[in-house]
Design a protein around this motif. Structure first.
Motif, short mmCIF file in Angstrom:
data_model
loop_
_atom_site.label_atom_id
_atom_site.label_comp_id
_atom_site.label_asym_id
_atom_site.label_seq_id
_atom_site.Cartn_x
_atom_site.Cartn_y
_atom_site.Cartn_z
N ARG A 5 4.32 23.32 -19.33
CA ARG A 5 5.39 24.33 -19.39
C ARG A 5 6.27 24.25 -18.14
N MET A 6 5.68 24.03 -16.99
CA MET A 6 6.46 23.89 -15.77
C MET A 6 7.37 22.68 -15.84
N ILE A 7 6.86 21.58 -16.35
CA ILE A 7 7.67 20.36 -16.48
C ILE A 7 8.84 20.62 -17.42
N GLU A 8 8.58 21.30 -18.52
CA GLU A 8 9.64 21.64 -19.47
C GLU A 8 10.72 22.51 -18.79
N LEU A 9 10.31 23.49 -18.04
CA LEU A 9 11.26 24.37 -17.36
C LEU A 9 12.04 23.64 -16.28
N ILE A 10 11.42 22.70 -15.61
CA ILE A 10 12.13 21.89 -14.61
C ILE A 10 13.22 21.07 -15.29
N ASP A 11 12.90 20.46 -16.42
CA ASP A 11 13.91 19.69 -17.16
C ASP A 11 15.09 20.57 -17.57
N VAL A 12 14.80 21.76 -18.04
CA VAL A 12 15.87 22.70 -18.44
C VAL A 12 16.71 23.08 -17.22
N ALA A 13 16.04 23.30 -16.10
CA ALA A 13 16.74 23.69 -14.87
C ALA A 13 17.67 22.58 -14.39
N VAL A 14 17.21 21.35 -14.43
CA VAL A 14 18.05 20.23 -14.00
C VAL A 14 19.29 20.15 -14.88
N ALA A 15 19.12 20.24 -16.18
CA ALA A 15 20.27 20.19 -17.10
C ALA A 15 21.22 21.35 -16.85
N GLY A 16 20.68 22.52 -16.66
CA GLY A 16 21.51 23.70 -16.43
C GLY A 16 22.31 23.63 -15.15
N HIS A 17 21.73 23.08 -14.12
CA HIS A 17 22.45 23.01 -12.85
C HIS A 17 23.48 21.88 -12.84
N MET A 18 23.28 20.90 -13.69
CA MET A 18 24.31 19.87 -13.85
C MET A 18 25.52 20.47 -14.57
N GLU A 19 25.28 21.37 -15.51
CA GLU A 19 26.37 22.02 -16.24
C GLU A 19 27.16 22.97 -15.34
N ARG A 20 26.53 23.48 -14.31
CA ARG A 20 27.17 24.44 -13.41
C ARG A 20 28.41 23.83 -12.76
N HIS A 21 28.37 22.53 -12.50
CA HIS A 21 29.51 21.84 -11.91
C HIS A 21 30.75 22.01 -12.79
N LEU A 22 30.57 21.81 -14.09
CA LEU A 22 31.69 21.96 -15.03
C LEU A 22 32.20 23.39 -15.07
N LEU A 23 31.29 24.35 -15.04
CA LEU A 23 31.69 25.75 -15.03
C LEU A 23 32.55 26.05 -13.81
N LEU A 24 32.14 25.56 -12.65
CA LEU A 24 32.90 25.80 -11.42
C LEU A 24 34.26 25.11 -11.47
N GLN A 25 34.29 23.88 -11.99
CA GLN A 25 35.56 23.16 -12.10
C GLN A 25 36.54 23.93 -12.98
N LYS A 26 36.05 24.44 -14.10
CA LYS A 26 36.91 25.22 -14.99
C LYS A 26 37.36 26.51 -14.31
N ALA A 27 36.48 27.12 -13.56
CA ALA A 27 36.84 28.36 -12.86
C ALA A 27 37.92 28.11 -11.82
N ILE A 28 37.85 26.97 -11.15
CA ILE A 28 38.88 26.61 -10.17
C ILE A 28 40.23 26.47 -10.88
N GLU A 29 40.21 25.84 -12.03
CA GLU A 29 41.44 25.64 -12.80
C GLU A 29 42.01 26.95 -13.32
N ARG A 30 41.14 27.90 -13.68
CA ARG A 30 41.59 29.18 -14.25
C ARG A 30 41.87 30.25 -13.21
N GLY A 31 41.36 30.08 -12.00
CA GLY A 31 41.57 31.09 -10.97
C GLY A 31 40.81 32.37 -11.25
N ARG A 32 41.49 33.47 -11.33
CA ARG A 32 40.85 34.79 -11.46
C ARG A 32 40.11 35.00 -12.78
N ARG A 33 40.27 34.14 -13.74
CA ARG A 33 39.61 34.34 -15.03
C ARG A 33 38.20 33.77 -15.10
N GLY A 34 37.67 33.30 -14.00
CA GLY A 34 36.31 32.76 -13.99
C GLY A 34 35.28 33.85 -13.81
#
Length: 132
Positions: A5-34
């Motif tokens: 279960r820990m290994i499964e959660l680590i895999d999910v965490a790695v994927a989720g934190h890689m997606e965070r980069h895209l979220l931040l990039q979009k927020a930079i582009e949108r400004g106050r709408r993030g």
């Protein structure tokens, strides 16, 4: 919590934190709408944070070096993400982008490496149990 279960959660965490980069990039582009900076900066809100701060992890695991390192790096990661959101909402996209591709990337890379190392340790421990 069992190691699988820990290994499964680590895999999910790695994927989720890689997606965070895209979220931040979009927020930079949108400004106050993030998303709100305080939500991005809070390490307890994301999936990994809910796991790290939740009740699934036992006390022995919380005292481990792997947990301590991941928790520290995770907090640093979210602190930096919150600063990026502050800059994005203040309409400072150049500074936010520089932080995203500099300090944030460093924090993200360190966190992912620590998570993968923890996963490797768990896999090795699991193999040792099977052999014994």
């Amino acid at each position: 919590m069992n190691q699988a279960r820990m290994i499964e959660l680590i895999d999910v965490a790695v994927a989720g934190h890689m997606e965070r980069h895209l979220l931040l990039q979009k927020a930079i582009e949108r400004g106050r709408r993030g998303p709100e900076p305080e939500n991005v900066a809070d390490p307890k809100i994301c999936r990994l944070g809910k796991w790290l701060y939740g009740s699934e992890i036992d006390e022995a695991t919380r005292r481990s070096e792997a947990f301590t390192v991941v928790n520290r790096l995770h907090n640093n990661f979210h602190d930096c993400a919150g600063r990026i959101m502050d800059l994005a909402r203040d309409f400072k996209p150049e500074q936010a982008t520089a932080l995203l591709h500099g300090e944030y990337k460093t924090h993200s890379d360190k966190l992912v490496r620590a998570l993968l190392l923890w996963k490797q340790e768990l896999l090795m421990a699991e193999r040792k149990k099977r052999v014994a």
